[in-house]
Design an enzyme around this catalytic site. Structure first.
Site, PDB file in Angstrom:
ATOM      1  CB  SER A 145      -0.990   0.052   1.171  1.00 20.45           C
ATOM      2  OG  SER A 145      -0.498   0.821   2.250  1.00 20.45           O
ATOM      3  CE1 TYR A 158      -2.135  -0.527   7.332  1.00 21.82           C
ATOM      4  CE2 TYR A 158      -1.256   1.646   6.794  1.00 21.82           C
ATOM      5  CZ  TYR A 158      -1.871   0.470   6.399  1.00 21.82           C
ATOM      6  OH  TYR A 158      -2.200   0.285   5.081  1.00 21.82           O
TER       7      TYR A 158
END
Length: 326
Positions: A145, A158
């Site tokens: 991502s 994250y």
């Protein structure tokens, strides 16, 4: 199309296959009558995906697995290899998200996010590489991502995992350069319309939504299929992904300030919700589909993409000019 036909009979292993991008990938690969090994923590959801994939003519094996468990990942690789006698593609995709102020989010949550999102991918590669080296070929696809380049304020764990993933993968590519038929391919999609953010651990006490424009997860799934056929070291899915990468590369401090500002403004106006661990420690029984319902299926409209680009560029320029006046 002829290249895609070469996928028939290939063994494709997908982690995080129960929902979102992983489920979309399973369905997309199934169209080419592949042998699919589907892994996630949710066995019931995997059974549903298996049925859907077999309807396309694919064969499917489900192996309930927690990717943060290195021994379980070795067992997963062995099960896949025993089933078809080979593994052609290993798709690292399973991930979790936790949002909240860094100091208000329990360290156990940060640790588990890193265990799943970073060590889970490393566990997968560590388990499959001996098989790839023995057979002399294979492809690892990492769904990283754009979070691998752009920090996510209020998602520090994250971000730590995603930045770590990019560094680990680059090191692995260098290490495997003497193996010309073993590929490591990284994908950097922009924001996706998946249930992932609904499953997130949430310590903000606010309803979470992805930043627009959001992309159809099947666009990422098609990119995964393309990379499986024609390996590429780095693939950016969605023009916004490349735009955000460039923005952070050119003006990293300002882009970081922008992301923090956008998050704070959103959280001040978002609806309230109860705190939750989401799916960080255990699987969930809701939202197990490909889409999250944040946008219409298909591609973001062009004007929305360009508006997003102009907005980012304008904010960056404005902050830059303000900083020069000080």
């Amino acid at each position: 199309m002829r290249k895609l036909e070469k996928l028939q009979g290939k063994t494709i292993l997908i982690t995080g296959a129960s929902s979102g991008a992983g489920r979309a990938a399973a369905l997309e690969f199934a169209k080419y009558k592949t042998n699919l090994v589907l892994a996630s923590r949710n066995e019931e959801a995997l059974e549903e995906v298996k049925t859907e994939c077999e309807a396309f003519g694919a064969q499917a094996l489900i192996v309930p697995t927690d990717t943060s468990d290195s021994k379980a990942m070795i067992a997963l690789a062995n099960a896949a290899n025993d089933w078809q006698g080979k593994i052609d593609v290993w798709l690292n995709n399973a991930g979790v998200l936790a949002a909240g102020d860094f100091d208000k989010t329990p360290m156990a949550v940060h640790e588990q996010v890193i265990q799943t999102n970073l060590l889970g991918y490393m566990n997968g590669a560590h388990a499959v590489l001996p098989i790839f080296k023995a057979q002399g070929y294979g492809t690892i696809i990492n769904n990283i991502s754009i979070g691998g380049f752009l920090p996510v304020p209020y998602g520090a764990g994250y971000t730590a995992a995603k930045f770590g993933l990019r560094g680990w993968s680059e090191a692995l590519k260098g290490e495997l350069s003497e193996w010309p038929d073993i590929y490591v391919c990284d994908l950097f999609p922009a924001f996706l319309d998946t249930p992932g953010i609904q499953h997130a651990g949430n310590y903000t006490a606010k309803v979470l939504k992805p930043a627009p424009p959001v992309y159809d997860p099947f666009r990422l799934a098609r990119a995964m299929v393309k990379v499986a056929v024609a390996p590429s070291a780095n693939t950016y899915v969605g023009s916004v992904s490349m735009l955000l990468k460039i923005g952070h590369a050119v003006l990293p401090e300002l882009m970081t300030q922008i992301t923090g500002l956008v998050m704070r403004r959103y959280l001040r106006s978002a609806d309230s919700i109860a705190l939750t661990d989401g799916n960080v420690f255990t699987t969930v029984d809701y939202g197990l589909s490909t889409h999250g319902g944040f946008g219409l299926p298909g591609e973001p409209k062009a004007h929305r993409k360009y508006m997003a680009g102009v907005l980012v560029a304008g904010m960056a320029l404005g902050l830059y000019l303000m900083s020069k006046k000080k």
